[in-house]
Design an enzyme around this catalytic site. Structure first.
Site, PDB file in Angstrom:
ATOM      1  N   HIS A  92      -4.000   1.309   8.142  1.00  0.00           N
ATOM      2  CA  HIS A  92      -2.645   1.874   8.112  1.00  0.00           C
ATOM      3  C   HIS A  92      -2.589   3.055   7.122  1.00  0.00           C
ATOM      4  O   HIS A  92      -2.034   4.117   7.440  1.00  0.00           O
ATOM      5  CB  HIS A  92      -1.679   0.756   7.700  1.00  0.00           C
ATOM      6  CG  HIS A  92      -0.248   1.145   7.627  1.00  0.00           C
ATOM      7  ND1 HIS A  92       0.714   0.639   8.469  1.00  0.00           N
ATOM      8  CD2 HIS A  92       0.418   1.972   6.782  1.00  0.00           C
ATOM      9  CE1 HIS A  92       1.884   1.138   8.151  1.00  0.00           C
ATOM     10  NE2 HIS A  92       1.753   1.948   7.123  1.00  0.00           N
ATOM     11  N   GLU A  93      -3.187   2.878   5.934  1.00  0.00           N
ATOM     12  CA  GLU A  93      -3.112   3.931   4.905  1.00  0.00           C
ATOM     13  C   GLU A  93      -4.007   5.127   5.262  1.00  0.00           C
ATOM     14  O   GLU A  93      -3.624   6.278   5.035  1.00  0.00           O
ATOM     15  CB  GLU A  93      -3.492   3.378   3.521  1.00  0.00           C
ATOM     16  CG  GLU A  93      -2.637   2.217   3.031  1.00  0.00           C
ATOM     17  CD  GLU A  93      -1.143   2.479   3.073  1.00  0.00           C
ATOM     18  OE1 GLU A  93      -0.713   3.644   3.043  1.00  0.00           O
ATOM     19  OE2 GLU A  93      -0.386   1.488   3.173  1.00  0.00           O
ATOM     20  N   GLY A 110       0.830  -1.197   0.000  1.00  0.00           N
ATOM     21  CA  GLY A 110       0.000   0.000   0.000  1.00  0.00           C
ATOM     22  C   GLY A 110       0.864   1.246   0.000  1.00  0.00           C
ATOM     23  O   GLY A 110       2.080   1.177   0.244  1.00  0.00           O
ATOM     24  N   GLN A 127       3.135   9.922   1.431  1.00  0.00           N
ATOM     25  CA  GLN A 127       4.444   9.250   1.488  1.00  0.00           C
ATOM     26  C   GLN A 127       5.326   9.617   0.285  1.00  0.00           C
ATOM     27  O   GLN A 127       6.528   9.388   0.306  1.00  0.00           O
ATOM     28  CB  GLN A 127       4.276   7.724   1.577  1.00  0.00           C
ATOM     29  CG  GLN A 127       3.665   7.298   2.908  1.00  0.00           C
ATOM     30  CD  GLN A 127       3.474   5.800   2.986  1.00  0.00           C
ATOM     31  OE1 GLN A 127       2.487   5.275   2.486  1.00  0.00           O
ATOM     32  NE2 GLN A 127       4.422   5.100   3.581  1.00  0.00           N
ATOM     33  N   HIS A 159      -2.265   7.227   7.590  1.00  0.00           N
ATOM     34  CA  HIS A 159      -1.278   8.095   6.924  1.00  0.00           C
ATOM     35  C   HIS A 159      -1.906   9.404   6.461  1.00  0.00           C
ATOM     36  O   HIS A 159      -1.320  10.471   6.645  1.00  0.00           O
ATOM     37  CB  HIS A 159      -0.683   7.399   5.696  1.00  0.00           C
ATOM     38  CG  HIS A 159       0.566   6.609   5.963  1.00  0.00           C
ATOM     39  ND1 HIS A 159       1.692   7.148   6.555  1.00  0.00           N
ATOM     40  CD2 HIS A 159       0.888   5.321   5.676  1.00  0.00           C
ATOM     41  CE1 HIS A 159       2.635   6.220   6.636  1.00  0.00           C
ATOM     42  NE2 HIS A 159       2.173   5.102   6.120  1.00  0.00           N
ATOM     43  N   CYS A 208       6.339  -0.119   7.571  1.00  0.00           N
ATOM     44  CA  CYS A 208       5.966   1.120   6.889  1.00  0.00           C
ATOM     45  C   CYS A 208       7.118   1.543   5.995  1.00  0.00           C
ATOM     46  O   CYS A 208       8.268   1.579   6.442  1.00  0.00           O
ATOM     47  CB  CYS A 208       5.661   2.204   7.928  1.00  0.00           C
ATOM     48  SG  CYS A 208       5.150   3.759   7.185  1.00  0.00           S
ATOM     49  N   LEU A 209       6.787   1.875   4.747  1.00  0.00           N
ATOM     50  CA  LEU A 209       7.842   2.264   3.812  1.00  0.00           C
ATOM     51  C   LEU A 209       8.497   3.588   4.243  1.00  0.00           C
ATOM     52  O   LEU A 209       9.598   3.889   3.808  1.00  0.00           O
ATOM     53  CB  LEU A 209       7.277   2.368   2.392  1.00  0.00           C
ATOM     54  CG  LEU A 209       6.724   1.053   1.825  1.00  0.00           C
ATOM     55  CD1 LEU A 209       6.048   1.278   0.473  1.00  0.00           C
ATOM     56  CD2 LEU A 209       7.821  -0.004   1.695  1.00  0.00           C
TER      57      LEU A 209
HETATM   58  O1  K1U Z   1       1.974   2.467   3.876  1.00  0.00           O
HETATM   59  C1  K1U Z   1       3.055   1.877   3.843  1.00  0.00           C
HETATM   60  O2  K1U Z   1       4.029   2.293   4.436  1.00  0.00           O
HETATM   61  C2  K1U Z   1       3.147   0.580   3.078  1.00  0.00           C
HETATM   62  C3  K1U Z   1       3.144  -0.627   3.989  1.00  0.00           C
HETATM   63  C4  K1U Z   1       1.696  -1.075   4.187  1.00  0.00           C
HETATM   64  C5  K1U Z   1       1.420  -2.046   5.280  1.00  0.00           C
HETATM   65  C6  K1U Z   1       2.238  -3.116   5.573  1.00  0.00           C
HETATM   66  C7  K1U Z   1       1.931  -4.006   6.580  1.00  0.00           C
HETATM   67  C8  K1U Z   1       0.801  -3.853   7.297  1.00  0.00           C
HETATM   68  C9  K1U Z   1      -0.010  -2.787   7.028  1.00  0.00           C
HETATM   69  C10 K1U Z   1       0.295  -1.895   6.023  1.00  0.00           C
HETATM   70  C11 K1U Z   1       3.964  -1.713   3.309  1.00  0.00           C
HETATM   71  O3  K1U Z   1       3.647  -2.146   2.250  1.00  0.00           O
HETATM   72  S1  K1U Z   1       5.396  -2.263   4.137  1.00  0.00           S
HETATM   73  C12 K1U Z   1       6.016  -3.537   3.077  1.00  0.00           C
HETATM   74  C13 K1U Z   1       5.224  -4.806   3.093  1.00  0.00           C
HETATM   75  O4  K1U Z   1       4.391  -5.001   3.949  1.00  0.00           O
HETATM   76  C14 K1U Z   1       5.455  -5.825   2.035  1.00  0.00           C
HETATM   77  C15 K1U Z   1       6.446  -5.681   1.097  1.00  0.00           C
HETATM   78  C16 K1U Z   1       6.636  -6.665   0.129  1.00  0.00           C
HETATM   79  C17 K1U Z   1       5.833  -7.783   0.103  1.00  0.00           C
HETATM   80  C18 K1U Z   1       4.841  -7.946   1.055  1.00  0.00           C
HETATM   81  C19 K1U Z   1       4.657  -6.971   2.022  1.00  0.00           C
HETATM   82 ZN    ZN Z   2       3.123   3.295   6.223  1.00  0.00          ZN
END
Ligand code: K1U
Ligand code: ZN
Length: 214
Positions: free
Chosen positions: A167-168, A77, A82, A171, A125-126
């Site tokens: 989560h989004e 997401g 972001q 944000h 979270c990215l």
């Molecule tokens: O919003 C963001 O920072 C993105 C985040 C979203 C998220 C992850 C986990 C739980 C809730 C919300 C991410 O995408 S972090 C990376 C991630 O979860 C992932 C990356 C590659 C493959 C599978 C998952």
């Molecule tokens: Zn995040």
């Protein structure tokens, strides 16, 4: 402008010049860009994003760039803030294979209902690299939003989809997943000596100080 095998670098953004798969095609154009993801302690992550008033070419380009950025990261997401844009736009994709993308766009998403039942799931979270922690949230949510054509929808989600939606949407309200973590877990994170722990702890101290000062 410098060309680097398959990518064109323009200012701080990479513009992908390759053709994309048919499934992903409706959201693509030849000039999609991988944007820089802003990270803690960048204060823009605390902004409350503005509602989208009109879904125009600018919003479509933003969405294309967000998908390109999310797939490049990779992530499941992304919220527009972001990539430094304070608009209430969210992208999501849980597909595992690149050739079978399932892009979802949520404009002005709003949580309309949450279940009483809660569950704990590990989140990342990215914008907070290398920091993962368990967060407790409602198991199910209902969310209303507009799609890219401006058509209204209301969906009921559970599992990872519900977690990601919360989560989004956090944000776009200036809230980060670390804000939901108990002091106990933060201290445990500290003992694990995550690379990001100091950044997370100083951000939480900064937020606590700001709320004490009103
Ligand atoms: O919003 C963001 O920072 C993105 C985040 C979203 C998220 C992850 C986990 C739980 C809730 C919300 C991410 O995408 S972090 C990376 C991630 O979860 C992932 C990356 C590659 C493959 C599978 C998952
Ligand atoms: Zn995040």
């Amino acid at each position: 402008m410098t060309t680097v095998i398959g990518w064109v670098f323009k200012a701080d953004r990479q513009i992908r010049s390759t053709a994309l798969t048919a499934l992903y095609a409706p959201l693509t154009s030849p000039a999609m860009a991988v944007s820089t993801i802003i990270k803690l302690p960048d204060k823009r992550l605390r902004l409350v994003s503005e509602p989208v008033k009109r879904i125009d070419a600018g919003i479509r380009e933003l969405v294309e760039d967000m998908f390109e950025t999310q797939y490049h990261a990779p992530g499941i997401g992304l919220a527009a803030i972001q990539v430094g844009v304070a608009k209430r736009v969210v992208t999501m994709d849980f597909s595992k294979k690149e050739e079978a993308h399932e892009p979802r766009v949520l404009i002005n998403p709003e949580i309309t209902w949450t279940s009483e039942e809660k569950a704990t799931r590990e989140e990342g979270c990215l914008s907070i690299p290398e920091y993962y922690e368990e967060v407790e949230r409602p198991v199910q949510v209902k969310v209303k939003y507009l799609d890219l054509d401006g058509k209204p929808h209301e969906i009921k989600a559970d599992g990872l989809f519900a977690t990601c939606l919360q989560h989004e949407i956090d944000h776009i309200n200036g809230v980060l997943f670390i804000d939901h973590i108990s002091k106990l877990k933060r201290d445990r994170g500290c003992r694990r000596r995550h690379l990001s722990t100091n950044v997370v702890l100083s951000e939480l101290r900064r937020v606590a100080r700001a709320s004490r000062c009103g």
